[in-house]
Design a protein around this motif. Structure first.
Motif, PDB file in Angstrom:
ATOM      1  N   SER A  98       0.820  -1.219   0.000  1.00 55.09           N
ATOM      2  CA  SER A  98       0.000   0.000   0.000  1.00 55.09           C
ATOM      3  C   SER A  98       0.851   1.265   0.000  1.00 55.09           C
ATOM      4  O   SER A  98       0.371   2.331  -0.372  1.00 55.09           O
ATOM      5  N   GLY A 102      -1.365   2.398  -2.758  1.00 54.51           N
ATOM      6  CA  GLY A 102      -2.529   2.942  -2.074  1.00 54.51           C
ATOM      7  C   GLY A 102      -3.480   1.870  -1.572  1.00 54.51           C
ATOM      8  O   GLY A 102      -3.117   0.718  -1.352  1.00 54.51           O
ATOM      9  N   THR A 103      -4.744   2.241  -1.436  1.00 51.74           N
ATOM     10  CA  THR A 103      -5.730   1.369  -0.790  1.00 51.74           C
ATOM     11  C   THR A 103      -6.041   0.118  -1.599  1.00 51.74           C
ATOM     12  O   THR A 103      -6.602  -0.837  -1.058  1.00 51.74           O
ATOM     13  N   THR A 105      -4.273  -2.236  -2.494  1.00 53.77           N
ATOM     14  CA  THR A 105      -3.556  -3.430  -2.025  1.00 53.77           C
ATOM     15  C   THR A 105      -3.634  -3.585  -0.511  1.00 53.77           C
ATOM     16  O   THR A 105      -2.859  -4.343   0.078  1.00 53.77           O
ATOM     17  N   LEU A 106      -4.572  -2.901   0.125  1.00 56.08           N
ATOM     18  CA  LEU A 106      -4.650  -2.925   1.584  1.00 56.08           C
ATOM     19  C   LEU A 106      -4.968  -4.322   2.110  1.00 56.08           C
ATOM     20  O   LEU A 106      -4.388  -4.769   3.110  1.00 56.08           O
ATOM     21  N   ASP A 107      -5.891  -5.041   1.453  1.00 58.99           N
ATOM     22  CA  ASP A 107      -6.209  -6.396   1.902  1.00 58.99           C
ATOM     23  C   ASP A 107      -4.993  -7.316   1.796  1.00 58.99           C
ATOM     24  O   ASP A 107      -4.801  -8.205   2.641  1.00 58.99           O
ATOM     25  N   ASP A 109      -1.861  -6.438   2.163  1.00 60.28           N
ATOM     26  CA  ASP A 109      -0.967  -6.115   3.271  1.00 60.28           C
ATOM     27  C   ASP A 109      -1.506  -6.639   4.595  1.00 60.28           C
ATOM     28  O   ASP A 109      -0.744  -7.125   5.445  1.00 60.28           O
ATOM     29  N   LYS A 110      -2.810  -6.542   4.784  1.00 60.56           N
ATOM     30  CA  LYS A 110      -3.400  -7.050   6.025  1.00 60.56           C
ATOM     31  C   LYS A 110      -3.121  -8.544   6.180  1.00 60.56           C
ATOM     32  O   LYS A 110      -2.794  -9.024   7.282  1.00 60.56           O
ATOM     33  N   VAL A 392      -0.180   4.051   3.765  1.00 57.38           N
ATOM     34  CA  VAL A 392      -0.974   3.993   2.539  1.00 57.38           C
ATOM     35  C   VAL A 392      -0.679   5.222   1.684  1.00 57.38           C
ATOM     36  O   VAL A 392      -0.870   6.362   2.127  1.00 57.38           O
ATOM     37  N   GLY A 395      -3.117   8.319   1.341  1.00 58.09           N
ATOM     38  CA  GLY A 395      -4.144   8.223   2.380  1.00 58.09           C
ATOM     39  C   GLY A 395      -3.537   8.137   3.757  1.00 58.09           C
ATOM     40  O   GLY A 395      -2.326   8.211   3.937  1.00 58.09           O
ATOM     41  N   ARG A 396      -4.392   7.967   4.722  1.00 56.08           N
ATOM     42  CA  ARG A 396      -3.947   7.876   6.107  1.00 56.08           C
ATOM     43  C   ARG A 396      -3.485   6.459   6.421  1.00 56.08           C
ATOM     44  O   ARG A 396      -3.977   5.489   5.844  1.00 56.08           O
ATOM     45  N   VAL A 398      -3.250   2.884   8.199  1.00 61.21           N
ATOM     46  CA  VAL A 398      -4.277   1.993   8.728  1.00 61.21           C
ATOM     47  C   VAL A 398      -3.615   1.075   9.749  1.00 61.21           C
ATOM     48  O   VAL A 398      -2.581   0.464   9.469  1.00 61.21           O
TER      49      VAL A 398
END
Length: 833
Positions: A98, A102-103, A105-107, A109-110, A392, A395-396, A398
Motif C-alpha cells: 500500500s 494505495g488502498t 492493495t490494503l487487503d 498487506d493485512k 498507505v 491516504g492515512r 491503517v
C-alpha cells in the motif's frame, strides 16, 4: 474543490502524463534505465576486480577472486536488470504494498502482516551461519551500490517513471539482508500444500454429506501411477532404501469463519503461483549413465509456476577464478532476483533439480474466541495481540490488530471480525514457515556441494518449502532426497480444519526427522521421476507426508515415455527435451470412449467425430484438442456447479480427472443430476450430451462453423502479464509492459503443463517457467530456456527474447566453462574497487 472536479483534474493529469510518456519522452525514459554492459565501472566495497560476461541473451556469468566479491557483483547485476521486481517483492513480503499502490492493495498487506512473514524472517536471519550473513551483506552492498549510482526514477526503470505519476514521493530504501531472507517466505507460501483443499473440503461439507465430499477427493491411484520411491522403509529411525516395508500406521464446523479465512488466504499476493494454484507443480527426472549415449547421467527439470512478466527466474553463472577456501563457488543455473546464489542448476561436479514435494505443512484450527481469550483444554487462555501499522500512499495509515492462539494467527479476522458465540468463531493458521529456518544456509551449501554426501548435508538445511530434489554427478551417481520441515500430528490427517480447543490435534514439537525422509541413491531401474506425485506408498512408510498429492498423470506419462525411449536405445539430451514437450492428455483414454457412446444428433455430432481415433495429443493445430478441452470445461460446470459452493468448484486439473473417471462408472450417481431442474433427474449420458452440445456452441462462436479448422492454439494462448502495472486497467500502461499473446501447445496436466482455469476461459495461467536439460558427461553441453528474458526493462532487447524460443519448445546453450562463456560473450563489463 468539489469532488467531481477534483477527480476530473486527477484524470486529466493522468491522461496528460500518459500522453507525454507515449510521445517522445518514452524513448528517452526507457533507454535511460538500460544498464551499462560494457567498459569499466567502479563498485565501492569490492576487494578485487570482477568480470561480467553476457551473451546475446543478456545472461551474465560473473567471475571473482573471493566469495564476497562474487555475491556483491551478483547483487549489482540483479539490480541492473530487475530492481523493480526486487523492490516489489520486498514490499509484498513485508506487507507494504500500500506504500506503493494505495488502498487497492490494503487487503494484501493485512493478510501478510497477520501472518507476519517479515517478523519470522527477522528471527531467521539471526540463526543463520556467520558465513551466510556475510554473503547476504555482500549481496546487499552490491544492490545498494547500484541504487546509489541511479538516484532518479528514470535511471532505475520505466515502472518508477509511471509510478511517479501516482506516487511522486516514493523513493526506494536501501536493500538489506532481511529483504533477501523474507523472499523465501513468499516462495514457501506459493509452494505450500493442501491448505485450499482443506478449506474446500470443509465448505463442501456444509452443502453435501461426507460420503459425497469424499468422492471429490479420491485416494492416490497407486495401482496405476507409480510413486517416486518404490523401495525402502524406516528402520531404527532411519530411512533405508534396502529395507522391506513395515506395516503402515493407522490414522484415522464453522462455514462463515472458514469463508472469511478463504478470503484472507486469497488476499495473499502470489509471487510464483496463480490464484487458483491448480497449475502449480513441476517435472524433474534423472537418468543414469546405464541408459544414456554418453554413459553419464542426464537430468531434466521444468518448474510449473504462474505466467508472469518478467519470469520469476534469472539465469546466471557464479564463478570463482580459482576454487579455494576463500572462493568455493563454480555454479550455473537459475536464481531469484533479490536472493544471492543459484536455486536450481549445477556446480562443476553435481547437478540438481526441484519439484514441489507438497507435504501437508499447514493446518487450520477452528477456535472458540471470547474477547481477548480463547478456549484451550477447558481453560481460557489470553490471545497474543499486536498492532500493525500500514502506510498507505495518498491516504492515512491503517492500523490493524493481529491476534493469535498457540496454533497461529487468526487469519479469518483479516477480512472482518467475528462475533463471539458458543461455536467455533475463528480460524488459526499453523504453518511450518512461520517458524525460523535455515533455507538461506541451504542455498549456499548446495552451490558448493561436490558429491552425494555434501548434497544431502545441504538438503538437510532446506526447511521450507519442502521439495523433491533429484541429483546427478559427474562420477555417475544419481539420487533423490525429500527434505523439509514436515509436522507430526497428535491426531488427524490434515485434510480438514480441526478443533483447536481440545488440544488433541496439535502438532508435536519435533517434525519428521530428516533421516526418516525418503531417499534413494542409484536405484536398480536407473532413473527417478518426480512430478508432484506421491513420494511413497503408505503401505511401506508410516510418517504422514500428506493425503493430497497430485494424481500422477504427468509422472506416469514421463515414466512411460522414458521406458519407450530406453526400449529404442540409449537416451541423449534431445530425447529428454522431447519428453518435456509431450502434450498428451491423460484423461482422453478414459473420457473419449464414454463421449463416443452417447446418442447424439445435430451439428455437435459432426464435432464429436473429431475425437474418433484421436491420440490425445494437444498441439497447436489440433482440432480434437480444442473440442475435447471445451467439452471438459462444460462437463465440469454442468456436473458440479449446481451443488458445490463457489470456492470449491473445479478449476480443472488431475484430481478432477480422477473424480470424473470414477463417476463415469456410475451412470446414476447423484452428481450427474442437475438439482436446479426439478422436473427431471439427469444421469451421466444426459450431462455428457449437454457438454458435447455446449462445447460445440461455444467453439462455433469463438472459432467458426468449420469444425475441422478449429485449432487448440487459437484458444490456448499466453499473454505475458507484468505482475504489477500489467493489470492496472489502463490500456496504454498495460501495453508498455505486457507481451503476447503466444499460442502454446499442451494442457494443465500434460507433461508440457500449460495450465488454464475452466472457470474462466482457455487462456494460459501457469507454465513450465523454465526448462533445463543437464548433461553430466560435459556440463557445457547442457541446455536451458527461461520464459521471458534476463532483463526486467520493458523494450530492452532481452526483455522477452526467450519467449518465442520457449513457446516452440526449444532450448539455448547453457554454457559454464570459462572458454565457452568468453567466446559467446556479446558484452563484457569490468567492476573495480
Amino acid at each position: 474543490m468539489p469532488w467531481p472536479l477534483r477527480w476530473s483534474a486527477r484524470i486529466l493529469t493522468v491522461l496528460l502524463a500518459l500522453a507525454l510518456v507515449l510521445a517522445g519522452v518514452l524513448v528517452h525514459t526507457v533507454r535511460q534505465s538500460f544498464p551499462q554492459l560494457e567498459g569499466t565501472l567502479r563498485l565501492p566495497g569490492l576487494t578485487g576486480n570482477v568480470e561480467i560476461y553476457r551473451d546475446k541473451n543478456g545472461i551474465p556469468h560473473i567471475y571473482a577472486g573471493n566469495s564476497e566479491d562474487l555475491f556483491m557483483a551478483q547483487g549489482f547485476v540483479h539490480a541492473q536488470d530487475r530492481f523493480w521486481e526486487m523492490d516489489f517483492r520486498r514490499h509484498v513480503t513485508a506487507g507494504r504494498l500500500s506504500e506503493l499502490f494505495g488502498t487497492a492493495t490494503l487487503d494484501n498487506d493485512k493478510a501478510i502482516r497477520t501472518m507476519g512473514w517479515r517478523r519470522v524472517a527477522e528471527q531467521e536471519l539471526t540463526e543463520l551461519t556467520e558465513r551466510t550473513k556475510r554473503y547476504l551483506d555482500a549481496y546487499a552492498k552490491g544492490v545498494n551500490a547500484w541504487l546509489a549510482a541511479n538516484p532518479n526514477a528514470s535511471d532505475r526503470s520505466l515502472e518508477y517513471s509511471v509510478l511517479k505519476v501516482q506516487n511522486g514521493g516514493y523513493t526506494p530504501e536501501p536493500w538489506t539482508p532481511l529483504d533477501s531472507v523474507s523472499w523465501l517466505k513468499a516462495m514457501a507460501w506459493d509452494l505450500r500444500s493442501n491448505l485450499e483443499d482443506e478449506i474446500d473440503r470443509a465448505l463442501a461439507l456444509t452443502k453435501l454429506p461426507p460420503e459425497r465430499v469424499e468422492q471429490l477427493y479420491p485416494g492416490y491411484p497407486y495401482d496405476r501411477h507409480d510413486p517416486i520411491v518404490t523401495v525402502g522403509a524406516v528402520v531404527k529411525e532411519v530411512y533405508d532404501q534396502r529395507a522391506d516395508p513395515r506395516p503402515p500406521r493407522e490414522e484415522r464446523t464453522g462455514a462463515r469463519v472458514l469463508a472469511q479465512a478463504a478470503q484472507a488466504l486469497k488476499a495473499v499476493p502470489s509471487t510464483m503461483s496463480t490464484a487458483e494454484r491448480d497449475g502449480i507443480g513441476s517435472n524433474s527426472w534423472v537418468v543414469s549413465g546405464d541408459h544414456t549415449v554418453s554413459g553419464k547421467p542426464l537430468l531434466a527439470n521444468d518448474p510449473h509456476l504462474s505466467a508472469q512478466m518478467p519470469s520469476v527466474w534469472y539465469q546466471t553463472g557464479l564463478h570463482c577464478r580459482e576454487l579455494s577456501d576463500a572462493c568455493s563457488y563454480d555454479v550455473t543455473g537459475f536464481s531469484f532476483s533479490g536472493v544471492p546464489g543459484v536455486v536450481i542448476g549445477h556446480t562443476d561436479k553435481i547437478a540438481w533439480g526441484f519439484t514441489n514435494l507438497g507435504p501437508d505443512v499447514a493446518d487450520l484450527f477452528l477456535e472458540k474466541v471470547d474477547g481477548d481469550t480463547y478456549l484451550y483444554r477447558g481453560e481460557r487462555v489470553p490471545l497474543e495481540v499486536r498492532q500493525e501499522k500500514i502506510e498507505v500512499a495518498g491516504g492515512r495509515p491503517v492500523t490493524i490488530t493481529v491476534r493469535a492462539t498457540r496454533h497461529g494467527p487468526l487469519v479469518n479476522e483479516v477480512m472482518g471480525a467475528v462475533k463471539p458465540s458458543g461455536e467455533a468463531n475463528a480460524v488459526a493458521l499453523s504453518w511450518t514457515a512461520l517458524t525460523p529456518g535455515r533455507t538461506a544456509d541451504a542455498i549456499f551449501a548446495l552451490n558448493e556441494a561436490g558429491d552425494w554426501n555434501e548434497f544431502r548435508a545441504a538438503a538437510a538445511l532446506f526447511d521450507v518449502p519442502a521439495q523433491n530434489l533429484v541429483y546427478a554427478d559427474t562420477s555417475g551417481t544419481i539420487g533423490y532426497q525429500a527434505p523439509g520441515r514436515i509436522p507430526v500430528r497428535e491426531n488427524g490427517d490434515g485434510t480438514v480444519p480441526v478443533p483447536g480447543w481440545t488440544g488433541e490435534y496439535d502438532w508435536k514439537t519435533a517434525p519428521i526427522p530428516y533421516d526418516q525422509l525418503p531417499s534413494v541413491r542409484n536405484p536398480a531401474e536407473g532413473y527417478i521421476v518426480t512430478a508432484n506425485n506421491a513420494v511413497i506408498d503408505p503401505s511401506r512408510y508410516a510418517p504422514l507426508l500428506t493425503k493430497d498429492w497430485s494424481y500422477g498423470f504427468r509422472s506416469q506419462r514421463i515414466l512411460d515415455r522414458l521406458k519407450e525411449e530406453i526400449g529404442k536405445g540409449k537416451l541423449d539430451a534431445a530425447a529428454m527435451s522431447r519428453i518435456q514437450q509431450d502434450d498428451h492428455n491423460g484423461l482422453a483414454a478414459t473420457l473419449v470412449p464414454a463421449l463416443m457412446e452417447v446418442s447424439l444428433a445435430g451439428p455437435s455430432a459432426q464435432a464429436r467425430q473429431l475425437l474418433d481415433g484421436w491420440d490425445g495429443s494437444q498441439g497447436l493445430d489440433s482440432a480434437p484438442a480444442a473440442y475435447f478441452n471445451a467439452v471438459w470445461r462444460h462437463l465440469l460446470r454442468l456436473t458440479f456447479h449446481d451443488e458445490l459452493p463457489e470456492a470449491a468448484r473445479p478449476s480443472g486439473g488431475d484430481r478432477w480427472y480422477e473424480v470424473v473417471g470414477r463417476l463415469l462408472n456410475s451412470p446414476g450417481d447423484p452428481f450427474w443430476d442437475d438439482v436446479t431442474t426439478e422436473e427431471r433427474v439427469e444421469e451421466r449420458d444426459d450431462i455428457l450430451r449437454q457438454a458435447l452440445a455446449s462445447a460445440y456452441r461455444e467453439l462455433t462462436e469463438l472459432l467458426g462453423d468449420d469444425v475441422k479448422a478449429w485449432r487448440w492454439g487459437d484458444l490456448h494462448r499466453l499473454t505475458l502479464t507484468h505482475q504489477t502495472l500489467g493489470t492496472s486497467g489502463i490500456g496504454p500502461i498495460e501495453s508498455l509492459f505486457n507481451r503476447g499473446p503466444l499460442a502454446v501447445a499442451g494442457n494443465k496436466d500434460a507433461v508440457n503443463a500449460t495450465g488454464w482455469n475452466v472457470l474462466e476461459d482457455y487462456a494460459i495461467t501457469s507454465v513450465p517457467s523454465m526448462r533445463m536439460v543437464l548433461d553430466l558427461s560435459d556440463l557445457d553441453k547442457s541446455q536451458w530456456i527461461n520464459l521471458t528474458g534476463a532483463s526486467g526493462h520493458a523494450f530492452h532487447d532481452n526483455y522477452w527474447d526467450q519467449a518465442a524460443v520457449w513457446a516452440r519448445g526449444e532450448l539455448l546453450p547453457m554454457r559454464s566453462k570459462p572458454e565457452s562463456v568468453k567466446k559467446a560473450a556479446a558484452h563484457t563489463l569490468k567492476l573495480t574497487p
